[in-house]
Design an enzyme around this catalytic site. Structure first.
Site, PDB file in Angstrom:
ATOM      1  N   LYS A 152     -22.333  -5.268  60.603  1.00  0.00           N
ATOM      2  CA  LYS A 152     -21.796  -4.359  59.683  1.00  0.00           C
ATOM      3  C   LYS A 152     -22.792  -4.948  58.395  1.00  0.00           C
ATOM      4  O   LYS A 152     -23.443  -5.907  58.801  1.00  0.00           O
ATOM      5  CB  LYS A 152     -20.508  -5.434  58.739  1.00  0.00           C
ATOM      6  CG  LYS A 152     -19.819  -4.279  57.664  1.00  0.00           C
ATOM      7  CD  LYS A 152     -18.731  -5.225  56.782  1.00  0.00           C
ATOM      8  CE  LYS A 152     -18.386  -3.843  55.475  1.00  0.00           C
ATOM      9  NZ  LYS A 152     -17.119  -5.037  55.516  1.00  0.00           N
TER      10      LYS A 152
ATOM     11  N   SER B 173     -13.682  -0.730  54.315  1.00  0.00           N
ATOM     12  CA  SER B 173     -15.305  -0.358  54.377  1.00  0.00           C
ATOM     13  C   SER B 173     -15.810  -0.625  55.076  1.00  0.00           C
ATOM     14  O   SER B 173     -16.900  -0.226  55.800  1.00  0.00           O
ATOM     15  CB  SER B 173     -15.692  -0.960  53.394  1.00  0.00           C
ATOM     16  OG  SER B 173     -16.035  -2.573  53.634  1.00  0.00           O
TER      17      SER B 173
ATOM     18  N   SER C  56     -10.794  -4.016  54.330  1.00  0.00           N
ATOM     19  CA  SER C  56     -12.055  -3.404  55.075  1.00  0.00           C
ATOM     20  C   SER C  56     -11.875  -3.477  56.539  1.00  0.00           C
ATOM     21  O   SER C  56     -12.835  -2.982  57.160  1.00  0.00           O
ATOM     22  CB  SER C  56     -13.117  -4.112  54.270  1.00  0.00           C
ATOM     23  OG  SER C  56     -13.124  -3.454  53.448  1.00  0.00           O
TER      24      SER C  56
END
Lengths: 484, 488
Positions: free
Chosen positions: B78, B158, B182
Site C-alpha cells: 500500500k 482505503s 480500511s
C-alpha cells in the site's frame, strides 16, 4: 520594604510570574537520537523525526525524563507518576511537525518552591506552579538572504523544561534573585547549564499591577527575555506602561509583548485576531508517561547537596554569616573551592580570602574557578603560612598577587623572592635600635607620655624591615625597648 | 506459467521448495499479469527492476537453505508505507515524487522474510475513504462486476489498490492499513481475506499517519492461511513506535486448521439494524451455521454504545488527522507552491496539494479541537471511546469472538455515494467500533450476493487474540468454498 511604583493616583504594587524555559542537559533530543551540542553547523544535528518526515514517530528519551524529575525534586516539588504529552498545534516554518510536543493538563512535576535571597538580606519564597517537559522549535533566520528565510533545525526537538512560577514575585529585584537562584539550583543539579547567552535558559515574564489589597488585574506576557538584567528592566518598563494606561482611564489587554532593551519599551507582538488557538490534545503517538516510584526514589537518593542546604551547613559548621554563606554557595565550584580551602583551617579567614582576594582576582583576570591560576591547595597553603607566622598579612597579599600572576605555590614564591617574615629576635631588635637611634627626639616624647607615637615606631620598623618583620614580635619588642 | 499467479502463498512456497519454479519465474508471471490489468489502476508505482533483483536474491537464499517465511513471494505494498528510495505518495498530490530515505518497519520485516516488492498500490488519499475514489492517482476498479450491469465497481477503501491487486492475482498478497475499516471493507468488496490486527501488534513506524491512535497495518491475501503467514512476518515489537506492544508474536499459522469445538461465538444484537439488506443477513446466518456445525456455540451479546461509534470516530480520527497532516506544509519535502509570504505558501501548497475529502477532515478535526469546542466534541468522544471499548470487554465475558457482517452492502459502482459523505461514512459502520476499541478484526468472503458480488463477514476477537480469529476463519473458509476465481 515593599517595592511600590508611584503613580499619579498613588502607589502601585507589581505582580510577576515567570515561565522559565530551561534546556535539559542531555546528549540526545527529547524524542530522537539526534545530538544537541551548541554551535554545530546548521542542520547537522537533525534526524528524520526532528524534521517531521512522513511516518516518523517520537520515542521518549529516558535521560530527559530523569533530568526533569531531578529538577522537580531539586525544587521540592511533587513528581507526578503519570503525566501526558500533548500536542500544541500551530504552523511555523521552524516547527516541522506543525505542532510542539509539550505537556498540558498533566505535567510531569507539580507544585514546589524556591527560597530566594534578596540583596537587602531578606529571604522570600517563590512558589512553583508546575514543571513540564517539551520540545524546542528550530531557529528561523531572516537576515541571511534578501527574500528568503533560513531555517536551522538543530534545536528542533531539543528537550526543554518549562518551569512556571506562581505570581509571587513583587519587584524586579525579586525576579532577578529568583532567576539567579533557579539557575544556581539547575546548575547544582546538572540539569541545565543556565547559559542565557546561548539561549539555554529563557524567560517569559508575566506582569500585572494593582493597588494594595486588590485582586490580580489583567497580565501581559513578555516573551523570550534572555538575560536576568533584561527581565528586571522589562518588568519595570511594563509595569510603568500599565500604570500609565490605567491612570489615563484605559484598560490593559491580555496579550503577548516583546521587550526592546534598546528602546527600553515593550511592544505588542500580535493582535487578538492573530492569537493562536493551539488546539492542545494528548499526543496519540505517545502513551502516558508512567514512572515507577523506585525510579523517582533512586533519583532522589542521588541528588547533590543543594544551595539552601549547603548554606545552612556553612553557617552551622563553619560559623559563617548567612550572607557570606549565601555568596559562597551560589555555584557549586565556589562552594567546593571554599570547602577545600577551609578544611582544617580557620574557616572565617578562609572565607575572607576566598570571597575577597580570590574572587577579586578572578573578576579582574576574567578567569573562572576551573581556569584559576590559584588552586585551592595553594590558597590553603598561603593561609597556613600566615598561621605559622612565616608571612604577615601584608606579605601574604603580595605573595597572593604573585600567585595570581605566576600560578606558583606560595612556598616557592616565598623562597624565590625572599619574602619570608623575619622572626629572628636579634634581627628585629637591631632594626628597632636603628629606628630609635634615628628618632631620638620621638623616643623622648614617647617616654614623656605621648603613647600615640607607638604606631609611628611600628610603621618605621616595618618599613625598615621591608615589611618582612613579624608584626607581633615587632610590637612586643618595641614596647619593651621604648619602655627603656 | 500464467496460472502461477493463481497460487496461494502457501502453495507457491511449496512449489519453490520442490523446485517446480523459481521466485524469478513467479515474479515475472506477476509482472506480466500486472501489465495485462493496468486498467484496474491498482498500482501507483510499479517496481519491476527491484522486484526481479529481489527475486534473484531470494532464489539464491533458497538455494542456500536460508529461506524466510515469505521467501520469493511477490507482494504489493500500500502506498502509505514508506519504502526506501521508492516513491511514496499516500495517494496524495502533496507527496508526489517523495522518495523516503528510510523503510517502514512492517515492509522491512517482510523483506527480512524474503518477500519481493512488485510495487506500490493505490489507496484513498491519506487513507481517508471507503471507495478508493479520493486518490489523486485515480479510482481503482474492482475486478468483480455485477451480473446485472457492466458498471465498474469500487474495490472499497482505503486499501482499495491492495484488495483489487490481490483479487485480480496481480499480487499474491498485499499490505493494508486500517483506521476505521480500511483493510476489512475492501477485503469484503473484493472477496479476499484481510485482518486488522490488535492496535500495537504491527509497528506504525514509517507508515504515513492518518489517525495515530487507530492506524494499524495488516495483511490482505486470498486465504486465511496466507494472511496468517503474512501477519506473522509483519508483526512484532518495534522500539521506534512507542505504541507498539512488547512481547513475542505467536505463530498465527498454527491456529489455521484447529478445532473450534466449544468456542462461544457472540452475535451483537445492535448489528442487526432495521433495513439491513436481506442478503447480508442471509450471509451472516450462513456464517453462524457453519460455525455451529463445527461445534461452536452461539450467544447473543449487546454492544449498547454501537450507535455512537460512527460519530465518535468522525471526531477522533479527523482530530488526529488535522494535526498529523500539518507537516505537509511545503517546507521540507513534497509539493511546494510558491507564495508571497510563508502563510501564502502554506495556503497555496495545501490548497493544491490536498483533495476535497482530506480538506474536509482537516477542517472537521481542526474544529473539534478548537477552543470552546474541545470538551463538547473531542473530550466527549474520548469518553465514548472508553464506553465502546468496555462494551466489547463485557461481551467478551460471554463470548470468545464475535461474528458480524463486514459492510452493510456489497461493492457499489464508481461514482455512487460520492455526493453524500455521510452515506460513504456509513459503509464503515460495522468496522469502526472494533477500531475504536483497538481490537483485532478479520474479514473473509462468505459467499456471493444475488447479483454475483462477494459478501464479507467479520470476526472480532479479544485484544491480541488473533489466533482465535484465524482458527474460526479457517473453519468458515473451508465451509464457504468461496470461488475466488470468479473475479475476472
Amino acid at each position: 520594604m515593599a517595592y511600590l511604583l508611584e503613580g499619579e493616583t498613588g502607589p502601585w504594587e507589581i505582580v510577576v510570574g515567570l515561565e522559565v524555559h530551561a534546556q535539559v542537559v542531555s546528549n540526545a533530543k527529547l524524542f530522537s537520537g539526534a545530538a544537541t551540542a551548541f554551535g554545530a553547523e546548521p542542520n547537522s544535528q537533525v534526524s528524520f523525526v526532528d524534521a517531521a518526515f512522513p511516518g516518523m514517530l517520537p520515542v521518549i528519551n529516558e535521560m530527559c525524563v530523569e533530568q526533569a524529575v531531578r529538577t522537580g525534586l531539586g525544587l521540592k516539588a511533587k513528581i507526578n507518576l503519570e503525566s501526558v504529552f500533548a500536542r500544541k498545534n500551530y504552523f511555523y516554518a521552524d516547527l516541522p511537525q506543525g505542532y510542539q510536543i509539550s505537556q498540558y493538563e498533566k505535567p510531569l512535576v507539580g507544585e514546589g518552591q524556591v527560597i530566594v535571597d534578596l540583596p537587602d538580606g531578606r529571604s522570600t519564597v517563590v512558589g512553583i506552579e508546575r514543571l513540564h517537559v517539551e520540545q524546542d522549535a528550530g531557529k528561523s533566520m531572516h537576515d541571511q538572504h534578501p527574500t528568503k528565510s533560513c531555517i536551522d533545525l538543530n534545536r528542533s526537538g531539543v528537550a526543554l523544561m518549562e518551569i512556571v512560577s506562581k505570581p509571587d514575585i513583587r519587584s524586579p529585584d525579586e525576579a532577578g534573585a529568583y532567576l539567579r537562584k533557579l539557575r544556581s539550583i539547575l546548575r547544582y543539579l546538572g540539569t541545565c547549564d543556565g547559559n542565557m547567552e546561548e539561549g539555554s535558559m529563557r524567560a517569559d515574564v508575566n506582569v500585572s499591577v494593582r493597588k494594595s489589597g486588590e485582586d490580580y488585574r489583567t497580565r501581559c506576557e513578555i516573551k523570550n527575555v534572555n538575560s536576568v538584567r533584561f527581565v528586571m528592566q522589562s518588568i519595570e518598563v511594563e509595569a510603568r506602561r500599565q500604570i500609565e494606561v490605567y491612570e489615563s482611564g484605559g484598560s490593559v489587554d491580555q496579550e503577548t509583548r516583546l521587550f526592546d532593551p534598546g528602546k527600553g519599551e515593550t511592544r505588542s507582538m500580535r493582535s487578538k485576531e492573530h492569537a493562536h488557538d493551539y488546539r492542545y490534545f494528548p499526543d496519540p503517538d505517545l502513551l502516558p508517561l508512567k514512572l515507577k516510584p523506585d525510579f523517582v526514589a533512586a533519583i532522589k537518593d542521588s541528588l547533590p547537596e543543594l544551595p539552601d542546604e549547603k548554606k545552612d551547613r556553612f553557617v552551622r559548621d563553619y560559623g559563617l554569616s548567612p550572607y557570606d554563606a549565601g555568596v559562597l554557595v551560589v555555584d557549586r565550584a565556589s562552594a567546593d573551592f571554599f570547602e577545600s580551602v577551609a578544611k582544617g583551617r580557620d574557616s572565617k579567614l578562609a572565607a575572607n580570602w576566598v570571597m575577597g582576594d580570590f574572587f577579586g582576582a578572578l573578576n579582574s583576570t576574567g578567569k573562572t574557578i576551573e581556569t584559576s591560576p590559584v588552586s585551592a591547595q595553594n590558597l590553603g597553603d598561603l593561609i597556613d603560612l600566615i598561621g605559622d607566622g612565616t608571612l604577615s598579612g601584608r606579605l601574604a597579599k603580595d605573595v597572593f598577587a604573585l600567585m595570581v600572576e605566576t600560578g606558583k605555590s606560595p612556598a616557592a614564591l616565598v623562597e624565590e623572592k625572599g619574602l619570608k617574615q623575619v622572626t629572628d629576635t636579634g634581627a628585629i631588635e637591631a632594626v628597632i635600635d636603628q629606628v630609635m637611634a634615628a628618632n631620638a627626639d620621638k623616643v623622648a616624647e614617647y617616654r614623656s607620655g605621648k603613647d600615640k607615637l607607638f604606631g609611628f615606631f611600628v610603621g618605621q620598623v616595618m618599613k625598615a624591615s621591608g615589611g618582612k618583620a613579624n608584626p607581633g614580635m615587632v610590637n612586643d619588642l618595641l614596647k619593651s625597648k621604648l619602655a627603656g | 506459467m500464467s496460472d502461477l499467479t493463481h497460487l496461494t502463498i502457501a502453495e507457491a512456497e511449496a512449489g519453490m521448495d520442490k523446485g517446480d519454479f523459481t521466485s524469478v519465474e513467479l515474479t515475472k508471471a506477476h509482472l506480466a499479469a500486472m501489465a495485462k490489468h493496468k486498467d484496474l489502476n491498482a498500482y501507483i508505482t510499479e517496481t519491476p527492476d527491484q522486484a526481479l533483483a529481489m527475486a534473484e536474491r531470494s532464489d539464491k537464499r533458497r538455494a542456500g537453505k536460508q529461506a524466510g517465511w515469505l521467501e520469493g513471494i511477490p507482494l504489493a505494498i500500500k502506498d502509505l508505507f514508506c519504502t526506501e528510495g521508492v516513491q511514496t505518495t499516500a495517494g496524495s498530490h502533496i507527496l508526489e515524487g517523495f522518495k523516503p530515505p528510510y523503510e517502514s518497519t512492517v515492509t522491512a520485516n517482510l523483506w527480512k522474510q524474503g518477500a519481493v516488492m512488485l510495487g506500490k498500490v493505490n489507496l484513498d488519499e491519506f487513507a481517508m475513504g471507503s471507495s478508493n475514489m479520493t486518490s489523486y492517482y485515480g479510482a481503482v476498479k474492482n475486478p468483480w462486476k455485477r451480473q446485472s450491469d457492466a458498471k465498474d465497481l469500487v474495490p472499497g477503501g482505503s486499501s482499495g489498490g491492495s484488495a483489487a491487486a490481490v483479487a485480480a492475482c496481480i499480487a499474491m498478497g498485499a499490505t493494508g492499513t486500517d483506521t476505521g475499516g480500511s483493510i476489512r471493507q475492501p477485503a469484503a468488496f473484493c472477496g479476499i481475506v484481510g485482518i486488522k490486527p490488535t492496535y500495537g501488534r504491527c509497528s506504525r513506524f514509517g507508515i504515513v499517519a492518518f489517525a495515530s491512535s487507530l492506524d494499524q497495518a495488516g495483511p490482505m491475501a486470498r486465504t486465511v492461511k496466507d494472511a496468517a503467514i503474512m501477519l506473522k512476518a509483519m508483526a512484532g515489537h518495534d522500539p521506534k513506535d512507542s505504541t507498539s506492544t512488547p512481547g513475542p508474536t505467536p505463530d498465527f499459522t498454527k491456529a489455521v486448521g484447529q478445532s473450534i469445538k466449544g468456542l462461544r461465538v457472540g452475535v451483537p444484537k445492535e448489528y442487526r439494524p432495521e433495513g439491513l439488506s436481506s442478503e447480508i443477513v442471509a450471509a451472516w446466518d450462513q456464517g453462524l451455521a457453519w460455525l455451529k456445525e463445527a461445534g461452536a456455540e452461539m450467544v447473543e451479546v449487546s454492544l449498547p454504545h454501537t450507535k455512537y461509534a460512527l460519530a465518535t470516530y468522525y471526531i477522533v480520527a479527523p482530530a488526529e488527522a488535522s494535526s498529523n497532516l500539518a507537516r505537509y506544509d511545503g517546507v521540507r519535502f513534497g509539493l511546494r507552491v510558491p507564495g508571497q509570504s510563508l502563510d501564502d505558501m502554506y495556503m497555496k501548497t495545501r490548497a493544491q496539494g490536498f483533495g476535497k475529502e482530506v480538506k474536509r477532515r482537516i477542517l472537521i478535526g481542526t474544529y473539534v479541537l478548537s477552543a470552546g469546542y474541545y470538551d463538547a466534541y473531542y473530550a466527549k468522544a474520548q469518553k465514548l471511546r472508553t464506553l465502546i471499548a468496555s462494551d466489547f470487554k463485557q461481551a467478551f465475558t460471554k463470548a470468545d469472538l464475535l461474528l458480524t457482517p463486514t459492510a452493510p452492502t456489497p461493492a457499489f459502482a464508481i461514482g455512487e455515494n460520492l455526493d453524500d459523505p455521510i452515506t460513504m461514512y456509513l459503509n464503515d459502520v460495522f468496522t469502526i467500533p472494533t477500531s475504536l476499541a483497538g481490537l483485532p478484526g478479520l474479514s473473509l468472503p462468505a459467499g456471493l450476493s444475488a447479483d454475483g458480488l462477494p459478501l464479507g463477514l467479520q470476526l472480532i476477537g479479544r485484544p491480541f487474540d488473533e489466533e482465535t480469529l484465524f482458527k474460526a476463519a479457517a473453519v468458515m473458509e473451508q465451509a464457504a468454498q468461496f470461488k475466488r476465481w470468479e473475479a475476472r
